[in-house]
Design an enzyme around this catalytic site. Structure first.
Site, PDB file in Angstrom:
ATOM      1  N   ASN A   8      33.201  29.633  41.076  1.00  0.00           N
ATOM      2  CA  ASN A   8      34.133  29.998  40.004  1.00  0.00           C
ATOM      3  C   ASN A   8      35.195  30.919  40.607  1.00  0.00           C
ATOM      4  O   ASN A   8      34.934  32.085  40.862  1.00  0.00           O
ATOM      5  CB  ASN A   8      33.357  30.713  38.882  1.00  0.00           C
ATOM      6  CG  ASN A   8      34.268  31.233  37.794  1.00  0.00           C
ATOM      7  OD1 ASN A   8      35.437  30.854  37.707  1.00  0.00           O
ATOM      8  ND2 ASN A   8      33.733  32.101  36.951  1.00  0.00           N
ATOM      9  N   TRP A   9      36.375  30.363  40.823  1.00  0.00           N
ATOM     10  CA  TRP A   9      37.424  31.126  41.512  1.00  0.00           C
ATOM     11  C   TRP A   9      38.118  32.119  40.579  1.00  0.00           C
ATOM     12  O   TRP A   9      38.930  32.926  41.032  1.00  0.00           O
ATOM     13  CB  TRP A   9      38.466  30.181  42.115  1.00  0.00           C
ATOM     14  CG  TRP A   9      37.972  29.375  43.277  1.00  0.00           C
ATOM     15  CD1 TRP A   9      36.729  29.443  43.866  1.00  0.00           C
ATOM     16  CD2 TRP A   9      38.688  28.376  44.007  1.00  0.00           C
ATOM     17  NE1 TRP A   9      36.639  28.553  44.907  1.00  0.00           N
ATOM     18  CE2 TRP A   9      37.834  27.878  45.025  1.00  0.00           C
ATOM     19  CE3 TRP A   9      39.975  27.835  43.902  1.00  0.00           C
ATOM     20  CZ2 TRP A   9      38.221  26.884  45.920  1.00  0.00           C
ATOM     21  CZ3 TRP A   9      40.367  26.845  44.805  1.00  0.00           C
ATOM     22  CH2 TRP A   9      39.495  26.375  45.799  1.00  0.00           C
ATOM     23  N   LYS A  10      37.845  32.030  39.287  1.00  0.00           N
ATOM     24  CA  LYS A  10      38.474  32.932  38.293  1.00  0.00           C
ATOM     25  C   LYS A  10      40.004  32.937  38.475  1.00  0.00           C
ATOM     26  O   LYS A  10      40.570  31.890  38.755  1.00  0.00           O
ATOM     27  CB  LYS A  10      37.877  34.332  38.402  1.00  0.00           C
ATOM     28  CG  LYS A  10      36.342  34.317  38.405  1.00  0.00           C
ATOM     29  CD  LYS A  10      35.756  35.666  38.208  1.00  0.00           C
ATOM     30  CE  LYS A  10      34.249  35.573  38.353  1.00  0.00           C
ATOM     31  NZ  LYS A  10      33.564  36.779  37.964  1.00  0.00           N
ATOM     32  N   HIS A 102      31.834  31.620  29.666  1.00  0.00           N
ATOM     33  CA  HIS A 102      31.658  32.659  30.693  1.00  0.00           C
ATOM     34  C   HIS A 102      31.747  34.029  30.027  1.00  0.00           C
ATOM     35  O   HIS A 102      32.527  34.224  29.094  1.00  0.00           O
ATOM     36  CB  HIS A 102      32.729  32.509  31.779  1.00  0.00           C
ATOM     37  CG  HIS A 102      32.442  33.351  32.982  1.00  0.00           C
ATOM     38  ND1 HIS A 102      32.721  34.696  33.014  1.00  0.00           N
ATOM     39  CD2 HIS A 102      31.856  33.054  34.163  1.00  0.00           C
ATOM     40  CE1 HIS A 102      32.327  35.187  34.182  1.00  0.00           C
ATOM     41  NE2 HIS A 102      31.797  34.221  34.898  1.00  0.00           N
ATOM     42  N   GLU A 104      33.149  36.650  30.826  1.00  0.00           N
ATOM     43  CA  GLU A 104      34.496  37.250  30.812  1.00  0.00           C
ATOM     44  C   GLU A 104      35.328  36.663  29.672  1.00  0.00           C
ATOM     45  O   GLU A 104      36.171  37.356  29.092  1.00  0.00           O
ATOM     46  CB  GLU A 104      35.177  37.057  32.179  1.00  0.00           C
ATOM     47  CG  GLU A 104      34.554  37.982  33.217  1.00  0.00           C
ATOM     48  CD  GLU A 104      34.594  37.459  34.646  1.00  0.00           C
ATOM     49  OE1 GLU A 104      35.326  36.495  34.922  1.00  0.00           O
ATOM     50  OE2 GLU A 104      33.871  38.024  35.482  1.00  0.00           O
ATOM     51  N   GLU A 180      23.612  33.847  33.498  1.00  0.00           N
ATOM     52  CA  GLU A 180      24.328  34.901  34.215  1.00  0.00           C
ATOM     53  C   GLU A 180      24.196  36.228  33.460  1.00  0.00           C
ATOM     54  O   GLU A 180      24.954  36.470  32.508  1.00  0.00           O
ATOM     55  CB  GLU A 180      25.823  34.553  34.311  1.00  0.00           C
ATOM     56  CG  GLU A 180      26.126  33.263  35.018  1.00  0.00           C
ATOM     57  CD  GLU A 180      27.552  33.259  35.570  1.00  0.00           C
ATOM     58  OE1 GLU A 180      27.691  33.142  36.785  1.00  0.00           O
ATOM     59  OE2 GLU A 180      28.511  33.416  34.788  1.00  0.00           O
ATOM     60  N   GLY A 186      29.487  40.412  39.561  1.00  0.00           N
ATOM     61  CA  GLY A 186      30.430  41.204  40.351  1.00  0.00           C
ATOM     62  C   GLY A 186      29.990  42.636  40.610  1.00  0.00           C
ATOM     63  O   GLY A 186      30.793  43.465  41.027  1.00  0.00           O
ATOM     64  N   SER A 224      26.274  37.975  41.350  1.00  0.00           N
ATOM     65  CA  SER A 224      26.143  38.603  42.671  1.00  0.00           C
ATOM     66  C   SER A 224      25.308  37.802  43.663  1.00  0.00           C
ATOM     67  O   SER A 224      24.607  38.375  44.507  1.00  0.00           O
ATOM     68  CB  SER A 224      25.599  40.032  42.530  1.00  0.00           C
ATOM     69  OG  SER A 224      26.531  40.839  41.816  1.00  0.00           O
ATOM     70  N   GLY A 245      30.760  33.623  41.947  1.00  0.00           N
ATOM     71  CA  GLY A 245      32.117  34.144  41.777  1.00  0.00           C
ATOM     72  C   GLY A 245      32.671  34.614  43.105  1.00  0.00           C
ATOM     73  O   GLY A 245      33.160  33.826  43.920  1.00  0.00           O
ATOM     74  N   GLY A 246      32.569  35.931  43.373  1.00  0.00           N
ATOM     75  CA  GLY A 246      33.167  36.550  44.559  1.00  0.00           C
ATOM     76  C   GLY A 246      32.889  35.824  45.863  1.00  0.00           C
ATOM     77  O   GLY A 246      33.810  35.584  46.658  1.00  0.00           O
TER      78      GLY A 246
HETATM   79  C1  PEP Z   1      30.619  34.702  37.860  1.00  0.00           C
HETATM   80  O1  PEP Z   1      31.597  35.325  37.480  1.00  0.00           O
HETATM   81  O2  PEP Z   1      30.299  33.635  37.320  1.00  0.00           O
HETATM   82  C2  PEP Z   1      29.833  35.278  38.950  1.00  0.00           C
HETATM   83  C3  PEP Z   1      28.618  34.842  39.110  1.00  0.00           C
HETATM   84  O3  PEP Z   1      30.453  36.246  39.700  1.00  0.00           O
HETATM   85  P1  PEP Z   1      29.834  36.995  40.994  1.00  0.00           P
HETATM   86  O4  PEP Z   1      29.178  35.946  41.851  1.00  0.00           O
HETATM   87  O5  PEP Z   1      31.028  37.603  41.660  1.00  0.00           O
HETATM   88  O6  PEP Z   1      28.871  37.994  40.490  1.00  0.00           O
END
Ligand code: PEP
Length: 262
Positions: A8-10, A102, A104, A180, A186, A224, A245-246
Site C-alpha cells: 500500500n503505497w498510500k 483502511h 486512515e 490491521e 507505521g 509494521s 505500508g512503509g
Molecule cells: C498500512 O498502512 O496498511 C500498513 C500496514 O502500514 P505499515 O506497514 O507502514 O505499518
C-alpha cells in the site's frame, strides 16, 4: 492456499519519476532473484489513483497485480462527485482490486458502515476485488475489545450478502480481509504472532458463517511488517500474507517480505 503480499503505497512516492524508480527496482529485484517464485505468492501494489494507469502499463505482462487504494461511495460509474474516482474508472485505469476501509480512511474521512457497504457494492458490480481492512485502536486493544470491534466491522460483508444474496458467487476469490491493528500501523509496534493467529482464526470462522463459499477466507496481517519480522508471521498457518505500508516503498524490503511468504 497461495499467499498474498500487497504494498500500500498510500500518498507516495512524490513524483512519476519516483514511481518509475520504485517499480523498476522491484521488477529488477524480482527477476534477479532466482529463489523468489511468483507462483508461490501473489504480489500486488496499490499506487495513488494518479499513478494507476502508468503503473498498470508497466506491470502488463508481469505477475505483479495493481490495486486502487479506495473508490467512490457515491457511484460505481460516473456523476457529479468532485474529487472522487469510481470503481469503473479505476478498473479502466487497470486496477483489478481495491483496498477498502483502511484505518486512515476511517480516521481522516470518517468512513462509516454505510459508506463501506456502498463502496463494497460498487466494487463488486464492476468486478473489482476487495481487500477489506479491519482492526482495533490502541484504546480498544487495551480494553480487550478487539473481537467485538472486528465483528462490527465485518458486518459490512454480512449486510452486503443479506441485501444481495446472489453476490456470494462473485465474492469467493474476490474478497481478502486485512487485519490491521490501528496501533501497529507505521508505529513499529506489532502484536504477537499468537495474538494475530487467534484473531485471524476468529475472522475466518466469522466470515465462513456468512456464506458457504466463504470458507477459508484469505486473511492478511498488516501493521509494521518488515524484512526482519515477516518470517515469524509467515510461519503461522492462519496468516495468509501481509498488507505492507512503509516497507513496500523499498524494493528490497518488499521483496524480502514476499520471499518470507513464498
Ligand atoms: C498500512 O498502512 O496498511 C500498513 C500496514 O502500514 P505499515 O506497514 O507502514 O505499518
Amino acid at each position: 492456499m497461495q499467499a498474498w503480499v500487497i504494498g500500500n503505497w498510500k500518498q507516495n512516492p512524490a513524483t512519476s519519476r519516483d514511481v518509475d524508480t520504485l517499480l523498476e527496482g522491484l521488477l529488477t529485484a524480482i527477476y534477479a532473484d532466482t529463489k523468489f517464485s511468483s507462483n508461490c505468492c501473489n504480489l500486488m501494489v496499490a499506487p495513488s489513483d494518479i499513478h494507476l494507469a502508468a503503473v498498470n502499463a508497466r506491470l502488463k505482462d508481469t505477475s505483479v497485480l495493481c490495486s486502487a487504494q479506495d473508490i467512490s461511495a457515491h457511484s460505481a460509474t460516473t456523476g457529479a462527485y468532485t474529487g472522487d474516482c469510481s470503481a469503473q474508472q479505476v478498473v479502466d485505469a487497470g486496477a483489478t482490486w481495491t483496498i477498502l476501509g483502511h484505518s486512515e480512511r476511517r480516521q481522516y474521512h470518517q468512513e462509516s458502515h454505510e459508506c463501506l457497504l456502498q463502496k463494497m457494492t460498487h466494487a463488486f458490480t464492476q468486478n473489482l476485488g476487495v481487500v477489506f481492512c479491519i482492526g482495533e485502536t490502541q484504546t480498544q486493544y487495551d480494553a480487550k475489545q478487539t473481537l467485538e470491534v472486528i465483528d462490527n466491522q465485518l458486518s459490512v460483508i454480512k449486510d452486503l450478502l443479506d441485501q444481495q444474496p446472489d453476490i456470494t458467487v462473485s465474492l469467493a476469490g474476490r474478497l481478502i480481509i486485512a487485519y490491521e491493528p490501528v496501533w501497529a500501523i507505521g508505529t513499529g509496534k506489532v502484536p504477537t504472532v499468537y495474538e494475530v493467529s487467534k484473531t485471524h482464526q476468529h475472522i475466518k470462522q466469522t466470515v465462513a458463517g456468512f456464506a458457504n463459499n466463504l470458507e477459508d477466507m484469505t486473511v492478511l496481517y498488516g501493521g509494521s511488517v518488515n524484512a526482519d519480522n515477516a518470517d515469524s508471521f509467515a510461519l503461522d498457518s492462519m496468516i495468509d500474507g501481509a498488507l505492507v505500508g512503509g516497507a513496500s516503498l523499498k524494493a528490497e524490503s518488499f521483496l524480502a517480505i514476499a520471499k518470507a511468504f513464498s
